[in-house]
Design a protein around this motif. Structure first.
Motif, PDB file in Angstrom:
ATOM      1  N   THR A 227     -13.302   2.907   6.436  1.00  0.00           N
ATOM      2  CA  THR A 227     -12.212   3.497   7.211  1.00  0.00           C
ATOM      3  C   THR A 227     -10.888   2.859   6.820  1.00  0.00           C
ATOM      4  O   THR A 227     -10.849   1.729   6.330  1.00  0.00           O
ATOM      5  N   GLY A 228      -9.805   3.597   7.056  1.00  0.00           N
ATOM      6  CA  GLY A 228      -8.469   3.028   6.910  1.00  0.00           C
ATOM      7  C   GLY A 228      -7.905   3.019   5.495  1.00  0.00           C
ATOM      8  O   GLY A 228      -6.907   2.357   5.253  1.00  0.00           O
ATOM      9  N   TYR A 229      -8.502   3.729   4.578  1.00  0.00           N
ATOM     10  CA  TYR A 229      -7.973   3.784   3.218  1.00  0.00           C
ATOM     11  C   TYR A 229      -6.863   4.825   3.151  1.00  0.00           C
ATOM     12  O   TYR A 229      -6.958   5.886   3.743  1.00  0.00           O
ATOM     13  N   THR A 230      -5.807   4.514   2.411  1.00  0.00           N
ATOM     14  CA  THR A 230      -4.731   5.476   2.208  1.00  0.00           C
ATOM     15  C   THR A 230      -4.703   5.880   0.734  1.00  0.00           C
ATOM     16  O   THR A 230      -5.122   5.105  -0.138  1.00  0.00           O
ATOM     17  N   THR A 231      -4.205   7.049   0.477  1.00  0.00           N
ATOM     18  CA  THR A 231      -4.128   7.531  -0.904  1.00  0.00           C
ATOM     19  C   THR A 231      -3.239   6.612  -1.739  1.00  0.00           C
ATOM     20  O   THR A 231      -3.596   6.239  -2.857  1.00  0.00           O
ATOM     21  N   LYS A 232      -2.097   6.225  -1.196  1.00  0.00           N
ATOM     22  CA  LYS A 232      -1.185   5.353  -1.940  1.00  0.00           C
ATOM     23  C   LYS A 232      -1.833   3.995  -2.207  1.00  0.00           C
ATOM     24  O   LYS A 232      -1.762   3.476  -3.324  1.00  0.00           O
ATOM     25  N   GLY A 233      -2.467   3.428  -1.216  1.00  0.00           N
ATOM     26  CA  GLY A 233      -3.121   2.133  -1.394  1.00  0.00           C
ATOM     27  C   GLY A 233      -4.238   2.191  -2.418  1.00  0.00           C
ATOM     28  O   GLY A 233      -4.375   1.294  -3.265  1.00  0.00           O
ATOM     29  N   MET A 234      -5.051   3.255  -2.347  1.00  0.00           N
ATOM     30  CA  MET A 234      -6.149   3.391  -3.315  1.00  0.00           C
ATOM     31  C   MET A 234      -5.611   3.622  -4.730  1.00  0.00           C
ATOM     32  O   MET A 234      -6.113   3.039  -5.696  1.00  0.00           O
ATOM     33  N   THR A 235      -4.565   4.454  -4.844  1.00  0.00           N
ATOM     34  CA  THR A 235      -4.010   4.760  -6.165  1.00  0.00           C
ATOM     35  C   THR A 235      -3.451   3.512  -6.825  1.00  0.00           C
ATOM     36  O   THR A 235      -3.760   3.214  -7.990  1.00  0.00           O
ATOM     37  N   TRP A 236      -2.600   2.769  -6.107  1.00  0.00           N
ATOM     38  CA  TRP A 236      -1.994   1.580  -6.698  1.00  0.00           C
ATOM     39  C   TRP A 236      -3.028   0.484  -6.964  1.00  0.00           C
ATOM     40  O   TRP A 236      -2.925  -0.254  -7.954  1.00  0.00           O
ATOM     41  N   SER A 237      -4.023   0.377  -6.128  1.00  0.00           N
ATOM     42  CA  SER A 237      -5.084  -0.610  -6.369  1.00  0.00           C
ATOM     43  C   SER A 237      -5.894  -0.234  -7.595  1.00  0.00           C
ATOM     44  O   SER A 237      -6.273  -1.103  -8.396  1.00  0.00           O
ATOM     45  N   LEU A 238      -6.155   1.053  -7.771  1.00  0.00           N
ATOM     46  CA  LEU A 238      -6.871   1.513  -8.960  1.00  0.00           C
ATOM     47  C   LEU A 238      -6.039   1.271 -10.219  1.00  0.00           C
ATOM     48  O   LEU A 238      -6.557   0.800 -11.238  1.00  0.00           O
ATOM     49  N   ILE A 239      -4.752   1.569 -10.147  1.00  0.00           N
ATOM     50  CA  ILE A 239      -3.870   1.310 -11.287  1.00  0.00           C
ATOM     51  C   ILE A 239      -3.869  -0.182 -11.619  1.00  0.00           C
ATOM     52  O   ILE A 239      -3.952  -0.568 -12.797  1.00  0.00           O
TER      53      ILE A 239
END
Length: 178
Positions: A69-81
């Motif tokens: 729970t609590g994942y954001t698209t921006k947070g996931m994208t930048w963490s993946l990058i």
């Protein structure tokens, strides 16, 4: 001061990373092709990341009831990058070793250059009020000193000891006598 202990943990870990990675690469069977050994070593780097960067945090998040729970698209994208950039860096280190770079030299360049890149990119993201003309001179001096430090450590790295000569084989007991 707990942050400092974590920072020092990172210094030690990353300081040993290049030497350990080079040892793994040169110890990996490559069937006569050094690039195969590099890819095998990188595969195990990925496995290590999976164990420490996927399973361990997943376990800790599950303990806190926050695993899914609590994942954001921006947070996931930048963490993946960030993960991709880190993996590219690790692969670049392996390629540098494969091209003949020695761990002490390669890692000195990496660790002197990385803070310079970080400082410039951070300045780009968060320019000072009033523009670049408001950046204090010691900031630029710090960048120059970091680059100079990387050069000095690389250029004046002490040479390893000379290889020991192989002992001369003693005559065997089955040698003909004459």
């Amino acid at each position: 001061m707990t942050w400092l202990l974590f920072a020092l943990l990172t210094v030690v870990s990353w300081g040993l990373y290049g030497v350990f990675l080079h040892t793994g690469q040169t110890s990996m069977g490559g069937a006569g092709d050094p690039s195969v050994a590099r890819y095998k070593a990188f595969l195990f780097v990925g496995l290590a990341y999976f164990l420490t960067a996927v399973l361990a945090p997943l376990f800790l998040l599950m303990l806190k009831g926050a695993a899914f729970t609590g994942y954001t698209t921006k947070g996931m994208t930048w963490s993946l990058i960030a993960g991709i950039v880190g993996a590219l860096g690790a692969f670049g280190v392996l390629l540098a070793f494969g091209a003949g770079g020695k761990p002490g030299v390669v890692m000195s360049i990496v660790f002197a250059g990385a803070p310079v890149v970080n400082a410039i990119y951070s300045l780009y993201l968060h320019p000072p009020a009033g523009g670049l003309s408001k950046v204090p001179a010691p900031f630029y001096l710090g960048i120059a000193l970091a680059a100079l430090g990387g050069f000095l450590v690389t250029y004046f790295k002490p040479a390893p000891p000379a290889a020991k000569p192989k002992p001369i084989q003693a005559a065997t007991a089955n040698a003909p006598t004459g």
